[in-house]
Write a protein that holds these residues in place. Structure first.
Motif, PDB file in Angstrom:
ATOM      1  N   TYR A   1     -34.666  38.135  12.017  1.00 30.16           N
ATOM      2  CA  TYR A   1     -35.322  37.103  11.123  1.00 30.16           C
ATOM      3  C   TYR A   1     -36.577  36.702  11.762  1.00 30.16           C
ATOM      4  CZ  TYR A   1     -30.934  37.030   8.418  1.00 30.16           C
ATOM      5  OH  TYR A   1     -29.537  37.328   7.832  1.00 30.16           O
ATOM      6  N   ARG A   2     -37.464  36.524  10.669  1.00 33.59           N
ATOM      7  CA  ARG A   2     -38.756  36.047  11.278  1.00 33.59           C
ATOM      8  C   ARG A   2     -38.560  34.584  12.006  1.00 33.59           C
ATOM      9  NH1 ARG A   2     -42.274  36.430   5.828  1.00 33.59           N
ATOM     10  NH2 ARG A   2     -41.813  38.764   5.364  1.00 33.59           N
ATOM     11  N   GLY A   3     -39.465  34.944  13.289  1.00 32.62           N
ATOM     12  CA  GLY A   3     -39.591  33.687  14.005  1.00 32.62           C
ATOM     13  C   GLY A   3     -38.510  33.954  15.293  1.00 32.62           C
ATOM     14  N   GLU A   4     -37.382  34.706  15.122  1.00 32.43           N
ATOM     15  CA  GLU A   4     -36.435  35.210  16.097  1.00 32.43           C
ATOM     16  C   GLU A   4     -36.932  36.142  17.194  1.00 32.43           C
ATOM     17  OE1 GLU A   4     -32.618  34.068  13.435  1.00 32.43           O
ATOM     18  OE2 GLU A   4     -32.750  35.986  14.174  1.00 32.43           O
ATOM     19  N   THR A   5     -36.140  36.307  18.226  1.00 35.56           N
ATOM     20  CA  THR A   5     -36.488  37.391  19.104  1.00 35.56           C
ATOM     21  C   THR A   5     -35.638  38.818  18.884  1.00 35.56           C
ATOM     22  OG1 THR A   5     -36.804  35.786  20.883  1.00 35.56           O
ATOM     23  CG2 THR A   5     -36.200  37.880  21.603  1.00 35.56           C
ATOM     24  N   ALA A   6     -36.301  39.847  18.717  1.00 35.11           N
ATOM     25  CA  ALA A   6     -35.688  40.928  18.676  1.00 35.11           C
ATOM     26  C   ALA A   6     -35.498  41.558  19.818  1.00 35.11           C
ATOM     27  CB  ALA A   6     -36.473  41.944  17.728  1.00 35.11           C
ATOM     28  N   SER A   7     -34.153  42.037  20.144  1.00 33.06           N
ATOM     29  CA  SER A   7     -33.822  42.725  21.523  1.00 33.06           C
ATOM     30  C   SER A   7     -33.334  44.172  21.059  1.00 33.06           C
ATOM     31  CB  SER A   7     -32.731  41.945  21.959  1.00 33.06           C
ATOM     32  OG  SER A   7     -33.198  40.805  22.493  1.00 33.06           O
ATOM     33  N   LEU A   8     -34.178  45.195  21.667  1.00 24.31           N
ATOM     34  CA  LEU A   8     -33.911  46.526  21.434  1.00 24.31           C
ATOM     35  C   LEU A   8     -33.301  47.003  22.992  1.00 24.31           C
ATOM     36  CD1 LEU A   8     -36.415  45.874  19.536  1.00 24.31           C
ATOM     37  CD2 LEU A   8     -36.569  48.382  19.454  1.00 24.31           C
ATOM     38  N   LEU A   9     -32.501  47.710  23.028  1.00 19.91           N
ATOM     39  CA  LEU A   9     -31.311  48.176  23.946  1.00 19.91           C
ATOM     40  C   LEU A   9     -31.736  49.740  24.090  1.00 19.91           C
ATOM     41  CD1 LEU A   9     -28.676  45.873  24.065  1.00 19.91           C
ATOM     42  CD2 LEU A   9     -30.506  45.662  25.531  1.00 19.91           C
ATOM     43  N   CYS A  10     -31.774  50.170  25.560  1.00 18.01           N
ATOM     44  CA  CYS A  10     -31.731  51.704  25.466  1.00 18.01           C
ATOM     45  C   CYS A  10     -31.117  52.045  26.681  1.00 18.01           C
ATOM     46  CB  CYS A  10     -33.260  52.292  26.042  1.00 18.01           C
ATOM     47  SG  CYS A  10     -33.394  53.862  26.136  1.00 18.01           S
TER      48      CYS A  10
ATOM     49  N   HIS B   1     -40.647  38.439  21.133  1.00 21.97           N
ATOM     50  CA  HIS B   1     -40.282  37.032  20.987  1.00 21.97           C
ATOM     51  C   HIS B   1     -41.130  36.502  19.655  1.00 21.97           C
ATOM     52  CE1 HIS B   1     -38.545  36.705  24.712  1.00 21.97           C
ATOM     53  NE2 HIS B   1     -39.320  37.511  25.262  1.00 21.97           N
ATOM     54  N   GLY B   2     -40.770  35.611  18.962  1.00 21.89           N
ATOM     55  CA  GLY B   2     -41.080  35.127  17.714  1.00 21.89           C
ATOM     56  C   GLY B   2     -41.749  36.273  16.763  1.00 21.89           C
ATOM     57  N   LEU B   3     -40.719  37.048  16.304  1.00 24.63           N
ATOM     58  CA  LEU B   3     -40.963  38.337  15.532  1.00 24.63           C
ATOM     59  C   LEU B   3     -41.598  37.739  14.276  1.00 24.63           C
ATOM     60  CD1 LEU B   3     -40.157  41.295  15.818  1.00 24.63           C
ATOM     61  CD2 LEU B   3     -38.362  40.734  14.070  1.00 24.63           C
ATOM     62  N   GLY B   4     -42.798  38.463  13.807  1.00 26.68           N
ATOM     63  CA  GLY B   4     -43.338  38.384  12.569  1.00 26.68           C
ATOM     64  C   GLY B   4     -43.428  39.664  11.712  1.00 26.68           C
ATOM     65  N   PRO B   5     -44.172  39.463  10.595  1.00 27.38           N
ATOM     66  CA  PRO B   5     -44.253  40.433   9.721  1.00 27.38           C
ATOM     67  C   PRO B   5     -44.951  42.039  10.083  1.00 27.38           C
ATOM     68  CG  PRO B   5     -44.749  38.778   8.413  1.00 27.38           C
ATOM     69  CD  PRO B   5     -44.765  38.510   9.995  1.00 27.38           C
ATOM     70  N   GLU B   6     -45.885  41.500  11.054  1.00 28.04           N
ATOM     71  CA  GLU B   6     -46.617  42.625  11.573  1.00 28.04           C
ATOM     72  C   GLU B   6     -45.802  43.325  12.658  1.00 28.04           C
ATOM     73  OE1 GLU B   6     -47.281  39.446  11.897  1.00 28.04           O
ATOM     74  OE2 GLU B   6     -49.214  39.262  10.771  1.00 28.04           O
ATOM     75  N   ASP B   7     -44.611  42.829  13.147  1.00 27.11           N
ATOM     76  CA  ASP B   7     -44.076  43.681  14.231  1.00 27.11           C
ATOM     77  C   ASP B   7     -43.005  44.916  13.438  1.00 27.11           C
ATOM     78  OD1 ASP B   7     -44.790  42.309  16.293  1.00 27.11           O
ATOM     79  OD2 ASP B   7     -43.582  40.776  15.778  1.00 27.11           O
ATOM     80  N   GLU B   8     -43.080  44.843  12.198  1.00 25.48           N
ATOM     81  CA  GLU B   8     -42.394  45.854  11.354  1.00 25.48           C
ATOM     82  C   GLU B   8     -42.751  47.403  11.931  1.00 25.48           C
ATOM     83  OE1 GLU B   8     -41.609  47.622   7.088  1.00 25.48           O
ATOM     84  OE2 GLU B   8     -42.727  45.821   7.209  1.00 25.48           O
TER      85      GLU B   8
END
Length: 606
Positions: A446-455, A525-532
């Motif tokens: 969700y917006r404002g949260e931290t997105a974690s991507l794993l590889c 960190h602090g996910l926003g709409p532009e990070d889509e």
């Protein structure tokens, strides 16, 4: 060779008035050389009668100064005395009319008995006998003492060659030829010496002989039209050595300098009227010159043959430059380089390394930082050495040699180039196979949260000491579709474990880290709409060779991971509430306004 004796500014005249007949001939004495030609002019002025006047020529020899010998006449073909008759009949002695009142006496080959006083007589066409009807000029015939030969002279006696020597010069070298010219004429004369060239096998004559450079009677040095630029640049020189020797030097010989070279000496004398007349000319063949061009001699061979090596092993290739070439130095210079084209690629390929004309080595684009040596190991043998070969070094190698000649001021001009045959080089692959799997932790963010991507990265094969690096990339959507622009680096961890940050679409903080031996994580960190966008992980495998250089032994790309910042439930409800409240307020205002309007209308009617 014909010499014209012009009209004197001080004519011989015995006229008695301004309008009397006057015959003009050159002022004497005239000095000419036996065997050469002479032209003596004569014209008449102040005459009466027809515009076309007649002329008669006589000779008074020193041994019989009172006896007039008829030479030739314009009105009587049988005028000549017996001593001149055969020569006039053969055209060796003739009178040529220039205009009605001017002629020229021409003698093709002077003889010693042609010396004496020449009289030009004009029969009278005047009503009265006034003025001068003839003019006289003295001609003195000198012996032919002009000598011209090659210098230094060739062998004499029975062993002397029947033809001039044949010289071979390399392109770019100096061509030096000498000429000996002397005269023992008792009168004051000047010598003009010139060097000329005729194309190979062409007959020698004025029409085929091209002047290269010459020393004029006034000691000025001039070049023929094709050589003027080279004379000005200092590549062509002419000098006098001693009293009788002349030397021509052509620097930086070119292919078109081949031919038969001659030396021409001309003897000049000053006539009493101040003009200069050429009285003798002789020519000598100096040499037949062949110019061996560098393009016809330059050859390049490579070795030791097709190569098959493993990664990390040294690669050595040899290049041998051959041919009848001048040694590098004052006149010539050479450069040698290696080119490589990947297997199946057209053309000679890109430059790997080279040695320039000064022996300074350099590496081609893309090879900087590698341990590559280009050196001269023998007089004409060059070696290319790659300390540690890589699979990317496989391909077709060619050696390129270029030959230069030096002009004035040490200026270099490329004269020839040659490439060797292709030399295939095979380098075994490391056998590294990479696979990458990437995902978004939690699946939803969700917006404002931290997105974690794993590889997670899996590796098969490869040498010991293999290192991994991984980078994260994003492709942004535009109007519902992915942009055609290249993917943008977000961040990554290099083979040495150092983090590298790119540019996050939303502009917020980014974290990249190694969370396991072969597991990498990207956090937004602090996910926003532009990070889509659509993200992917790109791992690479790196190998270090014995020369401490690194090269990429393998790479992979994970599948796409879509990051979409969702909104929270509270935010979802708040928007309809705000919209509903706004609509209700607007509707109430419209209803209230309508009722008020109707009530006021009824009140006005009452």
């Amino acid at each position: 060779m014909e010499t014209d004796a012009g009209i004197s500014k001080h004519p011989v005249s015995h006229g008695v008035g301004c309008c009397a007949r006057e015959v003009l001939v050159p002022k004497g004495p005239l000095y000419r050389v036996a065997g050469t030609a002479i032209s003596i002019s004569c014209n008449v002025s102040g005459y009466e009668g027809p515009a076309q006047q007649d002329f008669e020529w006589f000779l008074y020899r020193p041994e019989a100064p009172e006896a007039a010998l008829g030479i030739v006449s314009t009105r009587d073909s049988r005028f000549s005395y017996a001593v001149f008759g055969p020569r006039v009949a053969a055209g060796e002695v003739q009178v040529q009319r220039l205009q009605g009142d001017a002629v020229v006496l021409k003698i093709a080959r002077l003889q010693a008995q042609d010396a004496g006083i020449y009289e030009c007589y004009t029969p009278s066409t005047d009503a009265r006998y006034l003025g001068s009807y003839s003019g006289k000029v003295e001609l003195r015939v000198l012996p032919d003492v002009l000598q011209v030969s090659a210098y230094p002279p060739g062998p004499r006696g029975r062993q002397a060659p029947a033809s001039p020597p044949r010289l071979m010069v390399h392109e770019g070298q100096e061509l030096a030829l000498g000429c000996l010219a002397r005269t023992s004429t008792q009168k004051h004369t000047h010598l003009a010496v010139s060097f000329g060239r005729a194309v190979p096998e062409a007959p020698v004559g004025r029409a085929t002989l091209q002047e290269v450079v010459g020393l004029r009677p006034d000691l000025a040095v001039e070049a023929g039209a094709p050589y003027a630029e080279r004379l000005a640049a200092g590549e062509l020189r002419l000098g006098k050595e001693g009293t009788e020797q002349y030397r021509m030097v052509v620097g930086g010989a070119q292919a078109e300098d081949a031919g038969t070279y001659h030396c021409t000496a001309a003897e000049w004398i000053q006539d009493p009227d101040g003009s200069w007349a050429q009285i003798a000319e002789k020519r000598a063949v100096l040499a037949h010159v062949d110019v061996q061009t560098l393009s016809s001699q330059l050859a390049v061979a490579v070795g030791p043959g097709e190569r098959r090596i493993g990664p990390g092993e040294p690669l050595e290739l040899l290049c041998n430059v051959s041919g009848a070439l001048p040694p590098p130095g004052r006149h010539a210079a050479y450069s040698v380089g290696w080119e490589m084209a990947p297997a199946g690629a057209p053309g000679p390929g890109r430059l790997v390394a080279q040695l320039d004309t000064e022996g300074v080595g350099s590496l081609g684009p893309g090879y900087e930082g590698r341990h590559i040596a280009m050196e001269k190991v023998a007089s004409r043998t060059y070696r290319l050495r790659l300390e540690a070969a890589r699979p990317g070094d496989a391909g077709t190698y060619r050696c390129l040699a270029k030959a230069y000649v030096r002009g004035s001021g040490a200026r270099l001009r490329e004269a020839a180039s040659a490439r060797s045959r292709p030399l295939p080089v095979h380098v075994r692959e490391e056998g590294v196979v990479l696979e990458a799997v990437a995902w978004l932790a939690g699946g939803t963010v969700y917006r404002g949260e931290t997105a974690s991507l794993l590889c997670n990265i899996s590796v098969r094969g490869g040498p010991p000491g293999l290192r991994l690096a991984a980078s994260w990339w994003v492709e942004r959507p535009e109007e519902g579709e992915l942009s055609s622009a290249p993917a943008q680096l977000v961040g990554g961890v290099g083979r040495d474990g150092v983090a590298e940050l790119g540019v996050r679409p939303g502009g917020g903080p980014v974290s990249v880290e190694l969370v396991g031996p072969r597991s990498h994580r990207l956090r937004l960190h602090g996910l926003g709409p532009e990070d889509e966008g659509v993200y992917h992980c790109a791992p690479s495998a790196w190998v270090q060779h014995t020369d401490y250089s690194w090269y990429q032994a393998g790479s992979a790309r994970s599948g796409p991971v879509t990051v979409y910042p969702y909104t929270h439930a509270l935010d979802t409800l708040l928007v309809p509430l705000l919209v509903g409240a706004g609509v209700a307020f607007l509707t109430g205002a419209i209803v209230l306004g309508t009722i008020t309007c109707c009530f006021m209308k009824r009140l006005r009617k009452r």
